[in-house]
Design a protein around this motif. Structure first.
Motif, mmCIF file in Angstrom:
data_model
loop_
_atom_site.group_PDB
_atom_site.id
_atom_site.type_symbol
_atom_site.label_atom_id
_atom_site.label_comp_id
_atom_site.label_asym_id
_atom_site.label_seq_id
_atom_site.Cartn_x
_atom_site.Cartn_y
_atom_site.Cartn_z
ATOM 1 N N LEU A 1 22.644 -70.171 -15.175
ATOM 2 C CA LEU A 1 21.400 -69.517 -15.587
ATOM 3 C C LEU A 1 20.860 -68.594 -14.504
ATOM 4 N N THR A 2 20.741 -69.085 -13.286
ATOM 5 C CA THR A 2 20.034 -68.354 -12.226
ATOM 6 C C THR A 2 20.953 -67.659 -11.234
ATOM 7 N N GLY B 1 6.885 -72.401 -12.454
ATOM 8 C CA GLY B 1 8.297 -72.124 -12.692
ATOM 9 C C GLY B 1 8.518 -71.299 -13.948
ATOM 10 N N ILE B 2 7.737 -71.594 -14.983
ATOM 11 C CA ILE B 2 7.842 -70.817 -16.230
ATOM 12 C C ILE B 2 7.446 -69.367 -15.968
ATOM 13 N N GLY B 3 6.355 -69.196 -15.219
ATOM 14 C CA GLY B 3 5.890 -67.842 -14.894
ATOM 15 C C GLY B 3 6.934 -67.051 -14.113
ATOM 16 N N ILE B 4 7.550 -67.693 -13.114
ATOM 17 C CA ILE B 4 8.576 -67.022 -12.310
ATOM 18 C C ILE B 4 9.788 -66.687 -13.175
ATOM 19 N N ALA B 5 10.167 -67.618 -14.050
ATOM 20 C CA ALA B 5 11.323 -67.394 -14.925
ATOM 21 C C ALA B 5 11.084 -66.208 -15.859
ATOM 22 N N ILE B 6 9.868 -66.119 -16.390
ATOM 23 C CA ILE B 6 9.544 -64.993 -17.280
ATOM 24 C C ILE B 6 9.548 -63.675 -16.505
ATOM 25 N N ALA B 7 8.957 -63.694 -15.307
ATOM 26 C CA ALA B 7 8.879 -62.470 -14.489
ATOM 27 C C ALA B 7 10.259 -61.997 -14.033
ATOM 28 N N ASN B 8 11.182 -62.944 -13.832
ATOM 29 C CA ASN B 8 12.506 -62.592 -13.309
ATOM 30 C C ASN B 8 13.611 -62.745 -14.359
ATOM 31 N N HIS C 1 13.382 -79.546 -15.499
ATOM 32 C CA HIS C 1 13.617 -79.674 -14.058
ATOM 33 C C HIS C 1 14.116 -78.357 -13.449
ATOM 34 N N ILE C 2 14.849 -77.580 -14.220
ATOM 35 C CA ILE C 2 15.327 -76.281 -13.708
ATOM 36 C C ILE C 2 14.139 -75.371 -13.414
ATOM 37 N N LEU C 3 13.165 -75.364 -14.306
ATOM 38 C CA LEU C 3 11.979 -74.528 -14.106
ATOM 39 C C LEU C 3 11.158 -75.008 -12.913
ATOM 40 N N ILE C 4 11.051 -76.316 -12.748
ATOM 41 C CA ILE C 4 10.363 -76.862 -11.576
ATOM 42 C C ILE C 4 11.120 -76.485 -10.306
ATOM 43 N N ALA C 5 12.450 -76.538 -10.385
ATOM 44 C CA ALA C 5 13.274 -76.181 -9.226
ATOM 45 C C ALA C 5 13.098 -74.715 -8.850
ATOM 46 N N GLN D 1 10.786 -71.227 -4.555
ATOM 47 C CA GLN D 1 9.850 -70.233 -4.031
ATOM 48 C C GLN D 1 9.000 -70.816 -2.903
ATOM 49 N N ILE D 2 8.598 -72.074 -3.052
ATOM 50 C CA ILE D 2 7.820 -72.737 -1.998
ATOM 51 C C ILE D 2 8.641 -72.850 -0.727
ATOM 52 N N LEU D 3 9.893 -73.235 -0.865
ATOM 53 C CA LEU D 3 10.763 -73.377 0.301
ATOM 54 C C LEU D 3 11.037 -72.027 0.968
ATOM 55 N N GLN D 4 11.073 -70.971 0.166
ATOM 56 C CA GLN D 4 11.260 -69.636 0.720
ATOM 57 C C GLN D 4 10.078 -69.230 1.600
#
Length: 495
Positions: A125-126, A302-309, A352-356, A361-364
């Motif tokens: 997916l990513t 995570g949903i927001g980031i997934a939609i944006a990217n 869990h994928i969306l949470i990941a 992003q937090i770890l970045q």
């Protein structure tokens, strides 16, 4: 450099997988008794399936004709759940002997494989190995997942198997999205059929996103992709070939009971069954136990980031996952009237994928290694919730202590009764199921049968053993004066 990176990634996944397997083996051995709602029923039917795999039975032998054949808690032929997960449990007990851990072993194996499968789906997916590893990490230490595998949380092994086969169908479809070969379509169909054979029609979930993708492509290109439609239909046929034979068989062999169970399944959609109700916010309120405390707060991010990217992700798989998550959440929240927190377990690995994605992003943002490690450690603790586990295992957990005590008595029932006695009564509520699991050939009943039933037994001169009186479990005169009664002088504790 790429070779070393792949070796490093493989090593990390291997460590997560081995850790996950170890946790799941611990989980299946943690309780030396059968859990109520619903493990004990699944366990007994699976035990009986060791001898009669195509005749699922709760009570293998009935001593009176006064029973409700449609009461899933107390009947003879048991079609309340689809059979695949119980066949797996029966096979495990055939191989390793009858025990609680052997009965739970298939769930531990499937739970471990889920970690690898989720990693692969997230990677496709990513195209981001770190997000994929974080997805596997979250599932590895999932407290809710471990409680399902151990049997502590209903619907236990049924939901583990159902979720496993749904995720494997999505894995096959993910591989198909990457390389649209017919064999991936066949695998997706087979796994979807297996998911149906564990719970029911939610096993078709992979076809929702898949079908929407075909429709999307047709609208975009103004013409149908015949090969894609052919593969979709091939998968659907494979699904039917896997799931349909059992339905045909039970409709022919046990027609009245099969029709009743199908109707009962539909009833969950339109009515509140067995008091399991709730409003449209039920599943939002129960995200904490399913996705763990605080970690679930990362889901909207995570949903927001997934939609944006979304353009960076595998397009067809992205749409399939997002459509499936949205549909299941809305359908079970708004339409389905019976609500149980475990109902949404089969889509939580994809959540869990969306949470990941959010966690990545937090770890970045965390530039210091010690800060990254601290974040991961906090997520691990929040996800695993060792404090709840410690409290559950504490000597102060009297309910668990009582279940261990009673199970030890039930295992040795034959030692407390004469050799010819094969009927046991006055067992704690629904713990009669435990007695029959530990003692094949014995028919047990919680509380006791009616006076009319005892008259039938007297005519047949059937010897009966009953546990001694305690609390509300009294023995009326028609039991104590029954000429073929034997009192078991063991004091059961109420859970």
């Amino acid at each position: 450099m790429n070779v070393f990176r792949k070796i490093k990634n493989s090593t990390q996944l291997l460590i997560i997988t081995i850790t996950g397997f170890a946790l799941r083996i611990i989980a299946i051995r943690i309780d030396p008794f059968l859990h109520p709602w619903d493990e004990r029923f699944h366990a007994l039917v699976a035990r009986n399936m060791m001898n009669t795999p195509f005749a699922p039975m709760l009570r293998a032998k009935l001593v009176t004709d006064n029973y409700d054949p449609f009461a899933w808690c107390c009947n003879h032929i048991w079609l309340h759940k689809q059979p695949l997960f119980m066949w797996q449990m029966a096979l495990s007990m055939k191989l390793f002997g009858v025990s609680e851990w052997a009965m739970r072993l298939p769930s531990a194996i499937m739970g471990t494989l889920l970690i690898i499968i989720l990693y692969r789906i997230a990677l496709i997916l990513t195209n981001n190995n770190k997000v994929a590893l974080l997805s596997a990490f979250l599932l590895c230490f999932s407290n809710f997942h471990l409680k399902l595998i151990s049997g502590i949380t209903g619907m236990d092994h049924n939901d583990v198997a159902h979720g496993f086969y749904i995720l494997t169908s999505f894995w096959a479809y993910a591989e198909y999205c990457r390389r649209p070969k017919w064999y991936w379509a066949v695998l997706a169909g087979i796994f979807s059929g297996a998911a149906i054979l564990n719970k029911w029609l939610t096993g078709l979930l992979v076809f929702l996103g898949w079908g929407c993708n075909i429709l999307f492509q047709w609208l975009k290109e103004k013409q149908a992709n015949k090969e894609a439609i052919y593969h979709f239909l091939t998968a659907l046929i494979c699904c039917i070939l896997v799931a349909a034979p059992w339905q045909i068989y039970i409709l022919k062999t046990f027609p009245d009971l099969a029709k009743y169970e199908y109707a009962f399944n539909r009833k969950h959609i339109f009515e509140v069954v067995e008091g399991h109700g709730g409003n449209v916010f039920f599943y939002i309120e129960h995200l904490i136990p399913v996705l763990s405390a605080y970690a679930y707060l990362l889901l909207p991010w995570g949903i927001g980031i997934a939609i944006a990217n979304r353009k960076k992700y595998q397009g067809a798989l992205y749409r399939a996952i997002m459509i499936s998550l949205l549909f299941v959440f809305l359908f079970f929240s708004v339409v389905v009237q019976t609500k149980i927190e475990a109902y949404l377990f089969f889509i939580t690995p994809m959540a869990h994928i969306l949470i990941a994605i959010a966690l990545y992003q937090i770890l970045q943002l965390s530039r210091k290694m010690w800060l990254k490690i601290s974040v991961l450690f906090i997520v691990l603790i929040v996800n695993l919730n060792p404090f709840e586990i410690a409290e559950y295992l504490s000597d102060h957990n009297q309910e668990r202590n009582n279940r261990i005590y009673n199970a030890n008595i039930y295992r040795h029932v034959r030692e407390y009764i004469p050799a010819g006695v094969k009927v046991v009564m006055n067992v704690n509520s629904f713990e009669d199921i435990d007695v029959m699991f530990y003692n094949p050939g014995i028919t047990a009943y919680h509380w006791r049968l009616t006076e009319e039933d005892f008259k039938q037994l007297k005519r047949k001169q059937v010897p009966v053993a009953v546990f001694e009186e305690r609390g509300n479990y009294n023995l009326p005169e028609y039991v104590t004066k029954y000429p073929y009664v034997y009192i078991i002088r063991k004091h059961l504790k109420e859970p």
